[in-house]
Design an enzyme around this catalytic site. Structure first.
Site, PDB file in Angstrom:
ATOM      1  N   GLY A  57      -3.263   5.005   2.505  1.00  0.00           N
ATOM      2  CA  GLY A  57      -3.214   3.842   1.641  1.00  0.00           C
ATOM      3  C   GLY A  57      -4.422   3.784   0.730  1.00  0.00           C
ATOM      4  O   GLY A  57      -5.083   4.795   0.483  1.00  0.00           O
ATOM      5  N   CYS A  58      -4.725   2.607   0.219  1.00  0.00           N
ATOM      6  CA  CYS A  58      -5.845   2.417  -0.699  1.00  0.00           C
ATOM      7  C   CYS A  58      -7.107   3.038  -0.121  1.00  0.00           C
ATOM      8  O   CYS A  58      -7.514   2.715   1.002  1.00  0.00           O
ATOM      9  CB  CYS A  58      -6.061   0.933  -0.953  1.00  0.00           C
ATOM     10  SG  CYS A  58      -7.515   0.573  -1.964  1.00  0.00           S
TER      11      CYS A  58
END
Length: 215
Positions: A57-58
């Protein structure tokens, strides 16, 4: 920036060679040491250290999770798994580079293990969500383990089978994480490096499933 006319239908698709942005021949400028540890972000690294690459993810929150681990010497965020050489953040966000946001983890195997880092990986995000992570949607947020050795690859595959068994017990879905030999890792812009140490109130959407990988 001008996008090519044969753009993707949406950012959940991976581009082919014709759709991918051209990128550039030279790496993006990268300044300074690690904001937290003071160690170098780029090699050559001290003898005896090993490298691992994870995408969950981020990359802001993902990097912080790893630099907090004992035995980790340095971390850096970047882009991996796509087609575009030396992409920018803005290019990666279009979905036309094929890259996912990734974290390079340089660790001392005398102080921690690859298996311990895999436990952090599995427990820190939801690896069943395909081309998204929580509210962050797009191919740049897909989950991946990029292995720098055959031993890492075997260990990662075994841990995935073990974690899938635990997910099954909790009624969760199938793991969608890519597990593959490490491709090129392209360092992200300096302002992304250790972002949450520089900006403590910054965004972090990282969230696990609550399922644990047995020791």
């Amino acid at each position: 920036m001008v996008l090519r006319s044969n753009t993707l239908v949406h950012k959940l698709d991976l581009p082919n060679a014709e759709q991918a942005l051209p990128g550039r021949d030279t790496p993006l400028p990268l300044a300074g040491p690690h904001f937290v540890s003071g160690h170098a972000l780029q090699g050559p690294f001290p003898a005896g250290l090993e490298q691992a690459i994870f995408a969950l993810g981020c990359f802001w929150g993902a990097e912080r999770r790893f630099w907090q681990q004992p035995g980790v010497w340095t971390t850096a965020v970047g882009y991996a798994g796509g087609l575009t050489p030396n992409p920018t953040y803005e290019e990666t966000c279009t979905g036309q580079t094929g890259h996912t946001e990734a974290v390079l983890v340089v660790f001392d195997p005398q102080l921690t293990s690859y298996a311990a880092l895999l436990k952090v990986f599995w427990e820190s995000h939801n690896p069943t969500q395909g081309m998204r992570q929580g509210n962050d949607q797009g191919s740049q947020y897909r989950s991946a383990i990029f292995c720098t050795s055959a031993e890492q690859l075997a260990t990662a595959q075994a841990s995935a089978a073990q974690f899938q068994a635990e997910l099954d017990k909790s009624g969760l879905g199938a793991i969608t994480s890519e597990i593959a030999a490490a491709p090129a890792f392209y360092y992200a812009e300096t302002y992304h490096q250790q972002y949450l140490a520089k900006n403590p109130e910054g965004y972090c959407g990282l969230s696990g499933t609550g399922v644990c990988l047995p020791a």
